[in-house]
Write a protein that holds these residues in place. Structure first.
Motif, PDB file in Angstrom:
ATOM      1  N   ARG A   1      35.780  49.363  53.420  1.00 10.20           N
ATOM      2  CA  ARG A   1      37.147  48.856  53.269  1.00 10.20           C
ATOM      3  C   ARG A   1      37.742  49.221  51.911  1.00 10.20           C
ATOM      4  O   ARG A   1      38.928  49.004  51.681  1.00 10.20           O
ATOM      5  CB  ARG A   1      37.174  47.339  53.469  1.00 10.20           C
ATOM      6  N   HIS A   2      36.918  49.760  51.005  1.00 12.00           N
ATOM      7  CA  HIS A   2      37.377  50.229  49.696  1.00 12.00           C
ATOM      8  C   HIS A   2      37.305  51.745  49.659  1.00 12.00           C
ATOM      9  O   HIS A   2      36.400  52.346  50.228  1.00 12.00           O
ATOM     10  CB  HIS A   2      36.450  49.714  48.575  1.00 12.00           C
ATOM     11  N   ARG A   3      38.240  52.356  48.954  1.00 10.51           N
ATOM     12  CA  ARG A   3      38.155  53.804  48.699  1.00 10.51           C
ATOM     13  C   ARG A   3      38.705  54.056  47.302  1.00 10.51           C
ATOM     14  O   ARG A   3      39.341  53.199  46.704  1.00 10.51           O
ATOM     15  CB  ARG A   3      38.897  54.613  49.748  1.00 10.51           C
TER      16      ARG A   3
ATOM     17  N   CYS B   1      41.685  42.136  53.987  1.00  9.26           N
ATOM     18  CA  CYS B   1      41.766  41.719  52.586  1.00  9.26           C
ATOM     19  C   CYS B   1      41.372  40.258  52.443  1.00  9.26           C
ATOM     20  O   CYS B   1      40.659  39.893  51.504  1.00  9.26           O
ATOM     21  CB  CYS B   1      43.159  41.958  52.022  1.00  9.26           C
ATOM     22  N   ALA B   2      41.797  39.415  53.377  1.00  8.98           N
ATOM     23  CA  ALA B   2      41.406  38.004  53.343  1.00  8.98           C
ATOM     24  C   ALA B   2      39.894  37.868  53.484  1.00  8.98           C
ATOM     25  O   ALA B   2      39.264  37.050  52.809  1.00  8.98           O
ATOM     26  CB  ALA B   2      42.132  37.220  54.438  1.00  8.98           C
ATOM     27  N   ALA B   3      39.298  38.691  54.341  1.00  8.31           N
ATOM     28  CA  ALA B   3      37.841  38.655  54.512  1.00  8.31           C
ATOM     29  C   ALA B   3      37.132  39.130  53.247  1.00  8.31           C
ATOM     30  O   ALA B   3      36.099  38.567  52.852  1.00  8.31           O
ATOM     31  CB  ALA B   3      37.433  39.519  55.707  1.00  8.31           C
TER      32      ALA B   3
ATOM     33  N   THR C   1      34.520  36.830  51.144  1.00 11.49           N
ATOM     34  CA  THR C   1      33.163  37.314  50.879  1.00 11.49           C
ATOM     35  C   THR C   1      32.905  37.383  49.380  1.00 11.49           C
ATOM     36  O   THR C   1      31.819  37.023  48.908  1.00 11.49           O
ATOM     37  CB  THR C   1      32.953  38.690  51.536  1.00 11.49           C
ATOM     38  N   SER C   2      33.888  37.840  48.620  1.00 12.89           N
ATOM     39  CA  SER C   2      33.741  37.916  47.162  1.00 12.89           C
ATOM     40  C   SER C   2      33.482  36.539  46.576  1.00 12.89           C
ATOM     41  O   SER C   2      32.615  36.374  45.712  1.00 12.89           O
ATOM     42  CB  SER C   2      34.996  38.524  46.531  1.00 12.89           C
ATOM     43  N   ARG C   3      34.229  35.548  47.027  1.00 11.71           N
ATOM     44  CA  ARG C   3      34.034  34.178  46.527  1.00 11.71           C
ATOM     45  C   ARG C   3      32.610  33.704  46.779  1.00 11.71           C
ATOM     46  O   ARG C   3      31.959  33.149  45.904  1.00 11.71           O
ATOM     47  CB  ARG C   3      35.015  33.224  47.198  1.00 11.71           C
ATOM     48  N   GLU C   4      32.147  33.940  47.998  1.00  9.51           N
ATOM     49  CA  GLU C   4      30.799  33.497  48.365  1.00  9.51           C
ATOM     50  C   GLU C   4      29.717  34.227  47.573  1.00  9.51           C
ATOM     51  O   GLU C   4      28.838  33.606  46.969  1.00  9.51           O
ATOM     52  CB  GLU C   4      30.592  33.718  49.864  1.00  9.51           C
TER      53      GLU C   4
ATOM     54  N   ARG D   1      27.326  32.643  44.481  1.00  7.77           N
ATOM     55  CA  ARG D   1      25.872  32.646  44.688  1.00  7.77           C
ATOM     56  C   ARG D   1      25.148  33.360  43.554  1.00  7.77           C
ATOM     57  O   ARG D   1      24.084  32.931  43.106  1.00  7.77           O
ATOM     58  CB  ARG D   1      25.572  33.333  46.025  1.00  7.77           C
ATOM     59  N   ASP D   2      25.744  34.446  43.059  1.00  3.30           N
ATOM     60  CA  ASP D   2      25.069  35.305  42.088  1.00  3.30           C
ATOM     61  C   ASP D   2      25.386  34.978  40.632  1.00  3.30           C
ATOM     62  O   ASP D   2      24.924  35.680  39.735  1.00  3.30           O
ATOM     63  CB  ASP D   2      25.420  36.765  42.355  1.00  3.30           C
ATOM     64  N   GLY D   3      26.170  33.926  40.391  1.00  6.59           N
ATOM     65  CA  GLY D   3      26.496  33.559  39.011  1.00  6.59           C
ATOM     66  C   GLY D   3      27.425  34.556  38.339  1.00  6.59           C
ATOM     67  O   GLY D   3      27.402  34.717  37.124  1.00  6.59           O
ATOM     68  N   ILE D   4      28.240  35.224  39.143  1.00 14.74           N
ATOM     69  CA  ILE D   4      29.197  36.197  38.624  1.00 14.74           C
ATOM     70  C   ILE D   4      30.562  35.529  38.534  1.00 14.74           C
ATOM     71  O   ILE D   4      31.002  34.872  39.473  1.00 14.74           O
ATOM     72  CB  ILE D   4      29.275  37.439  39.533  1.00 14.74           C
ATOM     73  N   THR D   5      31.212  35.713  37.406  1.00 19.04           N
ATOM     74  CA  THR D   5      32.581  35.252  37.249  1.00 19.04           C
ATOM     75  C   THR D   5      33.463  36.459  37.020  1.00 19.04           C
ATOM     76  O   THR D   5      32.979  37.588  36.907  1.00 19.04           O
ATOM     77  CB  THR D   5      32.715  34.252  36.080  1.00 19.04           C
ATOM     78  N   GLY D   6      34.749  36.227  36.936  1.00 13.57           N
ATOM     79  CA  GLY D   6      35.664  37.325  36.712  1.00 13.57           C
ATOM     80  C   GLY D   6      37.001  37.042  37.332  1.00 13.57           C
ATOM     81  O   GLY D   6      37.386  35.890  37.525  1.00 13.57           O
ATOM     82  N   LEU D   7      37.703  38.097  37.659  1.00 11.15           N
ATOM     83  CA  LEU D   7      39.019  37.986  38.272  1.00 11.15           C
ATOM     84  C   LEU D   7      39.186  39.121  39.261  1.00 11.15           C
ATOM     85  O   LEU D   7      38.864  40.271  38.951  1.00 11.15           O
ATOM     86  CB  LEU D   7      40.111  38.069  37.196  1.00 11.15           C
ATOM     87  N   LEU D   8      39.645  38.789  40.446  1.00 11.62           N
ATOM     88  CA  LEU D   8      39.965  39.788  41.454  1.00 11.62           C
ATOM     89  C   LEU D   8      41.454  39.708  41.722  1.00 11.62           C
ATOM     90  O   LEU D   8      41.956  38.686  42.176  1.00 11.62           O
ATOM     91  CB  LEU D   8      39.185  39.540  42.749  1.00 11.62           C
ATOM     92  N   TYR D   9      42.166  40.783  41.405  1.00 11.31           N
ATOM     93  CA  TYR D   9      43.593  40.900  41.691  1.00 11.31           C
ATOM     94  C   TYR D   9      43.735  41.761  42.932  1.00 11.31           C
ATOM     95  O   TYR D   9      43.110  42.823  43.029  1.00 11.31           O
ATOM     96  CB  TYR D   9      44.306  41.568  40.511  1.00 11.31           C
ATOM     97  N   SER D  10      44.528  41.296  43.868  1.00 11.83           N
ATOM     98  CA  SER D  10      44.813  42.094  45.049  1.00 11.83           C
ATOM     99  C   SER D  10      46.255  41.888  45.463  1.00 11.83           C
ATOM    100  O   SER D  10      46.749  40.764  45.461  1.00 11.83           O
ATOM    101  CB  SER D  10      43.890  41.683  46.203  1.00 11.83           C
ATOM    102  N   ASP D  11      46.906  42.982  45.817  1.00 12.13           N
ATOM    103  CA  ASP D  11      48.245  42.874  46.382  1.00 12.13           C
ATOM    104  C   ASP D  11      48.250  43.357  47.829  1.00 12.13           C
ATOM    105  O   ASP D  11      49.285  43.642  48.389  1.00 12.13           O
ATOM    106  CB  ASP D  11      49.267  43.636  45.537  1.00 12.13           C
ATOM    107  N   GLY D  12      47.065  43.439  48.419  1.00 11.72           N
ATOM    108  CA  GLY D  12      46.935  43.888  49.792  1.00 11.72           C
ATOM    109  C   GLY D  12      46.743  45.389  49.921  1.00 11.72           C
ATOM    110  O   GLY D  12      46.346  45.869  50.977  1.00 11.72           O
ATOM    111  N   LYS D  13      47.010  46.129  48.849  1.00  3.70           N
ATOM    112  CA  LYS D  13      46.833  47.582  48.855  1.00  3.70           C
ATOM    113  C   LYS D  13      45.855  48.045  47.794  1.00  3.70           C
ATOM    114  O   LYS D  13      45.142  49.011  47.980  1.00  3.70           O
ATOM    115  CB  LYS D  13      48.174  48.283  48.641  1.00  3.70           C
TER     116      LYS D  13
END
Length: 130
Positions: free
Chosen positions: A67-69, A17-19, A23-26, A30-42
């Protein structure tokens, strides 16, 4: 400009999840995308907004990521302006204070449209109770 919101389940441990977050931040910076990513580890709940081709490419990368399903697209709409002026991520570590986390999510979505705000606040509240 395109805005997508999706939910997925992590097939990952906390290190993965940390990775994903790094990766999402990077990629999004780079792509000029903004937004919000919420994660609780699951679970992940993410809003992506930016140029249509780049947002679509980001979603395709996410859908191909093992890593996503159970990825479910909740919203796809054209917007005139960004709901999220800066890229932000909310990640709750196991055992972290749920009330403080909910306050952080509320702060991050304060300028978002009412529907987006309700989606994130409701999801964070439901995940805290889980």
């Amino acid at each position: 400009m395109l805005q997508l919101i999706y939910v997925s389940t992590a097939r990952a441990n906390d290190a993965d999840c940390a990775a994903i977050l790094a990766t999402s931040r990077e990629n999004n910076g780079r792509d000029g995308i903004t937004g919000l990513l919420y994660s609780d580890g699951k679970r992940f709940l993410q809003a992506l907004e930016g140029p249509e081709d780049r947002v679509e490419a980001a979603l395709a990368r996410i859908q191909a990521d093992p890593r996503h399903r159970a990825i479910v697209l909740l919203s796809r709409r054209t917007v005139d302006h960004r709901d999220f002026g800066d890229w932000a991520m909310a990640h709750r570590l196991p055992g972290a204070d749920g009330d403080l986390f909910l306050a952080r999510v509320a702060q991050l979505v304060a300028q978002a449209s009412p529907d987006v705000r309700a989606t994130f606040e409701g999801f964070a509240e439901a995940r805290r109770a889980a």
